[in-house]
Design a protein around this motif. Structure first.
Motif, PDB file in Angstrom:
ATOM      1  N   LEU A  81       0.807  -1.216   0.000  1.00 44.35           N
ATOM      2  CA  LEU A  81       0.000   0.000   0.000  1.00 44.35           C
ATOM      3  C   LEU A  81       0.844   1.272   0.000  1.00 44.35           C
ATOM      4  O   LEU A  81       0.433   2.307  -0.542  1.00 44.35           O
ATOM      5  CB  LEU A  81      -0.932  -0.008   1.225  1.00 44.35           C
ATOM      6  CG  LEU A  81      -1.817   1.211   1.427  1.00 44.35           C
ATOM      7  CD1 LEU A  81      -2.848   1.297   0.307  1.00 44.35           C
ATOM      8  CD2 LEU A  81      -2.497   1.151   2.773  1.00 44.35           C
ATOM      9  N   LEU A  82       2.039   1.206   0.573  1.00 47.69           N
ATOM     10  CA  LEU A  82       2.866   2.400   0.737  1.00 47.69           C
ATOM     11  C   LEU A  82       3.118   3.179  -0.560  1.00 47.69           C
ATOM     12  O   LEU A  82       3.026   4.410  -0.559  1.00 47.69           O
ATOM     13  CB  LEU A  82       4.186   2.051   1.415  1.00 47.69           C
ATOM     14  CG  LEU A  82       4.084   1.704   2.897  1.00 47.69           C
ATOM     15  CD1 LEU A  82       5.457   1.366   3.471  1.00 47.69           C
ATOM     16  CD2 LEU A  82       3.431   2.805   3.698  1.00 47.69           C
ATOM     17  N   PRO A  83       3.423   2.530  -1.688  1.00 51.14           N
ATOM     18  CA  PRO A  83       3.628   3.318  -2.922  1.00 51.14           C
ATOM     19  C   PRO A  83       2.395   4.133  -3.317  1.00 51.14           C
ATOM     20  O   PRO A  83       2.520   5.248  -3.825  1.00 51.14           O
ATOM     21  CB  PRO A  83       3.953   2.263  -3.982  1.00 51.14           C
ATOM     22  CG  PRO A  83       4.453   1.090  -3.217  1.00 51.14           C
ATOM     23  CD  PRO A  83       3.719   1.113  -1.904  1.00 51.14           C
ATOM     24  N   TYR A  84       1.207   3.614  -3.054  1.00 52.96           N
ATOM     25  CA  TYR A  84      -0.019   4.352  -3.374  1.00 52.96           C
ATOM     26  C   TYR A  84      -0.193   5.565  -2.459  1.00 52.96           C
ATOM     27  O   TYR A  84      -0.626   6.631  -2.898  1.00 52.96           O
ATOM     28  CB  TYR A  84      -1.241   3.433  -3.281  1.00 52.96           C
ATOM     29  CG  TYR A  84      -1.199   2.306  -4.278  1.00 52.96           C
ATOM     30  CD1 TYR A  84      -1.500   2.525  -5.614  1.00 52.96           C
ATOM     31  CD2 TYR A  84      -0.829   1.023  -3.883  1.00 52.96           C
ATOM     32  CE1 TYR A  84      -1.451   1.495  -6.545  1.00 52.96           C
ATOM     33  CE2 TYR A  84      -0.770  -0.014  -4.797  1.00 52.96           C
ATOM     34  CZ  TYR A  84      -1.076   0.224  -6.128  1.00 52.96           C
ATOM     35  OH  TYR A  84      -1.020  -0.789  -7.035  1.00 52.96           O
ATOM     36  N   VAL A  85       0.162   5.391  -1.202  1.00 49.39           N
ATOM     37  CA  VAL A  85       0.088   6.512  -0.259  1.00 49.39           C
ATOM     38  C   VAL A  85       1.081   7.589  -0.680  1.00 49.39           C
ATOM     39  O   VAL A  85       0.754   8.780  -0.716  1.00 49.39           O
ATOM     40  CB  VAL A  85       0.361   6.043   1.188  1.00 49.39           C
ATOM     41  CG1 VAL A  85       0.448   7.224   2.144  1.00 49.39           C
ATOM     42  CG2 VAL A  85      -0.695   5.051   1.637  1.00 49.39           C
ATOM     43  N   LEU A  86       2.291   7.176  -1.017  1.00 48.84           N
ATOM     44  CA  LEU A  86       3.299   8.133  -1.466  1.00 48.84           C
ATOM     45  C   LEU A  86       2.858   8.841  -2.742  1.00 48.84           C
ATOM     46  O   LEU A  86       3.062  10.048  -2.894  1.00 48.84           O
ATOM     47  CB  LEU A  86       4.646   7.434  -1.666  1.00 48.84           C
ATOM     48  CG  LEU A  86       5.322   6.954  -0.383  1.00 48.84           C
ATOM     49  CD1 LEU A  86       6.466   6.003  -0.688  1.00 48.84           C
ATOM     50  CD2 LEU A  86       5.798   8.139   0.440  1.00 48.84           C
ATOM     51  N   GLU A  87       2.238   8.127  -3.655  1.00 47.38           N
ATOM     52  CA  GLU A  87       1.736   8.729  -4.895  1.00 47.38           C
ATOM     53  C   GLU A  87       0.658   9.768  -4.596  1.00 47.38           C
ATOM     54  O   GLU A  87       0.601  10.819  -5.235  1.00 47.38           O
ATOM     55  CB  GLU A  87       1.194   7.647  -5.839  1.00 47.38           C
ATOM     56  CG  GLU A  87       0.672   8.196  -7.153  1.00 47.38           C
ATOM     57  CD  GLU A  87       1.713   8.944  -7.983  1.00 47.38           C
ATOM     58  OE1 GLU A  87       1.321   9.904  -8.680  1.00 47.38           O
ATOM     59  OE2 GLU A  87       2.903   8.578  -7.934  1.00 47.38           O
ATOM     60  N   ASP A  88      -0.197   9.498  -3.629  1.00 50.77           N
ATOM     61  CA  ASP A  88      -1.237  10.459  -3.244  1.00 50.77           C
ATOM     62  C   ASP A  88      -0.632  11.754  -2.692  1.00 50.77           C
ATOM     63  O   ASP A  88      -1.302  12.782  -2.649  1.00 50.77           O
ATOM     64  CB  ASP A  88      -2.185   9.861  -2.194  1.00 50.77           C
ATOM     65  CG  ASP A  88      -3.271   9.006  -2.815  1.00 50.77           C
ATOM     66  OD1 ASP A  88      -3.426   9.026  -4.050  1.00 50.77           O
ATOM     67  OD2 ASP A  88      -3.980   8.328  -2.049  1.00 50.77           O
ATOM     68  N   MET A  89       0.619  11.684  -2.258  1.00 47.80           N
ATOM     69  CA  MET A  89       1.269  12.874  -1.714  1.00 47.80           C
ATOM     70  C   MET A  89       1.862  13.764  -2.802  1.00 47.80           C
ATOM     71  O   MET A  89       2.312  14.870  -2.526  1.00 47.80           O
ATOM     72  CB  MET A  89       2.356  12.459  -0.721  1.00 47.80           C
ATOM     73  CG  MET A  89       1.792  11.810   0.524  1.00 47.80           C
ATOM     74  SD  MET A  89       3.067  11.210   1.634  1.00 47.80           S
ATOM     75  CE  MET A  89       3.823  12.739   2.152  1.00 47.80           C
ATOM     76  N   ASN A  90       1.850  13.277  -4.048  1.00 43.68           N
ATOM     77  CA  ASN A  90       2.329  14.090  -5.162  1.00 43.68           C
ATOM     78  C   ASN A  90       1.176  14.930  -5.682  1.00 43.68           C
ATOM     79  O   ASN A  90       0.084  14.411  -5.923  1.00 43.68           O
ATOM     80  CB  ASN A  90       2.867  13.208  -6.289  1.00 43.68           C
ATOM     81  CG  ASN A  90       4.115  12.465  -5.878  1.00 43.68           C
ATOM     82  OD1 ASN A  90       4.900  12.951  -5.068  1.00 43.68           O
ATOM     83  ND2 ASN A  90       4.295  11.279  -6.413  1.00 43.68           N
ATOM     84  N   TYR A  91       1.402  16.203  -5.837  1.00 44.45           N
ATOM     85  CA  TYR A  91       0.355  17.087  -6.332  1.00 44.45           C
ATOM     86  C   TYR A  91       0.998  18.273  -7.034  1.00 44.45           C
ATOM     87  O   TYR A  91       2.151  18.615  -6.782  1.00 44.45           O
ATOM     88  CB  TYR A  91      -0.545  17.564  -5.192  1.00 44.45           C
ATOM     89  CG  TYR A  91       0.197  18.263  -4.078  1.00 44.45           C
ATOM     90  CD1 TYR A  91       0.440  19.633  -4.129  1.00 44.45           C
ATOM     91  CD2 TYR A  91       0.678  17.554  -2.988  1.00 44.45           C
ATOM     92  CE1 TYR A  91       1.142  20.272  -3.123  1.00 44.45           C
ATOM     93  CE2 TYR A  91       1.376  18.187  -1.981  1.00 44.45           C
ATOM     94  CZ  TYR A  91       1.602  19.548  -2.055  1.00 44.45           C
ATOM     95  OH  TYR A  91       2.297  20.172  -1.054  1.00 44.45           O
ATOM     96  N   GLU A  92       0.247  18.855  -7.924  1.00 44.93           N
ATOM     97  CA  GLU A  92       0.696  20.065  -8.600  1.00 44.93           C
ATOM     98  C   GLU A  92       0.540  21.235  -7.624  1.00 44.93           C
ATOM     99  O   GLU A  92      -0.448  21.307  -6.894  1.00 44.93           O
ATOM    100  CB  GLU A  92      -0.146  20.317  -9.854  1.00 44.93           C
ATOM    101  CG  GLU A  92      -0.045  19.211 -10.896  1.00 44.93           C
ATOM    102  CD  GLU A  92       1.341  19.119 -11.511  1.00 44.93           C
ATOM    103  OE1 GLU A  92       1.982  20.176 -11.700  1.00 44.93           O
ATOM    104  OE2 GLU A  92       1.782  17.989 -11.803  1.00 44.93           O
ATOM    105  N   VAL A  93       1.467  22.149  -7.639  1.00 43.73           N
ATOM    106  CA  VAL A  93       1.410  23.305  -6.755  1.00 43.73           C
ATOM    107  C   VAL A  93       0.118  24.086  -6.987  1.00 43.73           C
ATOM    108  O   VAL A  93      -0.486  24.608  -6.044  1.00 43.73           O
ATOM    109  CB  VAL A  93       2.656  24.201  -6.943  1.00 43.73           C
ATOM    110  CG1 VAL A  93       2.558  25.469  -6.108  1.00 43.73           C
ATOM    111  CG2 VAL A  93       3.912  23.425  -6.591  1.00 43.73           C
ATOM    112  N   ASP A  94      -0.353  24.140  -8.231  1.00 46.47           N
ATOM    113  CA  ASP A  94      -1.600  24.851  -8.547  1.00 46.47           C
ATOM    114  C   ASP A  94      -2.795  24.254  -7.812  1.00 46.47           C
ATOM    115  O   ASP A  94      -3.771  24.960  -7.550  1.00 46.47           O
ATOM    116  CB  ASP A  94      -1.880  24.818 -10.052  1.00 46.47           C
ATOM    117  CG  ASP A  94      -0.857  25.624 -10.845  1.00 46.47           C
ATOM    118  OD1 ASP A  94      -0.133  26.441 -10.240  1.00 46.47           O
ATOM    119  OD2 ASP A  94      -0.787  25.431 -12.071  1.00 46.47           O
TER     120      ASP A  94
END
Length: 128
Positions: A81-94
């Motif tokens: 599950l950890l890679p999915y949680v880490l991916e959810d933490m990526n976001y565009e600054v906008d």
């Protein structure tokens, strides 16, 4: 205790948001459901920015002090599950400045902090 506090937060969500008005809006207007899910996507970045713990949280997930084996969830499933949680933490600054359509950031912060307060009260009651 973690699951117990999760149930407390779920109850607050159901009683404070979902049952009183959100359920009706989603059933009456299907576009509200899409906006609802989009708001949650935007919240990842907004909350990480608001609370300011993104890097600390990321580090704790990348190099955990040891993922325990628990009866309900095997260690391997948590690691998957950890890679999915880490991916959810990526976001565009906008995304931080993008306006949500169903909720306000203040509502969600209030919900989170009220959930924490209620969880603390209930756990303290259990421990005493």
């Amino acid at each position: 205790m973690g699951y117990y506090t999760h149930l407390i937060a779920d109850d607050l969500w159901l009683q404070g948001f979902y049952v009183p008005w959100l359920k009706n809006r989603i059933e009456s207007d299907k576009a509200v459901a899409e906006a609802y899910y989009n708001d949650f996507s935007l919240l990842n970045g907004k909350l990480l920015a608001y609370y300011g713990y993104k890097e600390e949280f990321r580090k704790s997930l990348i190099i955990p002090p040891g993922i325990p084996d628990i009866e309900e969830v095997p260690k391997e499933n948590i690691q998957k599950l950890l890679p999915y949680v880490l991916e959810d933490m990526n976001y565009e600054v906008d995304a931080i400045n993008e306006k949500m359509k169903v909720f306000s950031l203040e509502q969600i912060i209030g919900y989170i902090e009220t959930s924490i307060d209620k969880g603390v009260v209930y756990i303290e009651h259990l421990l005493n």
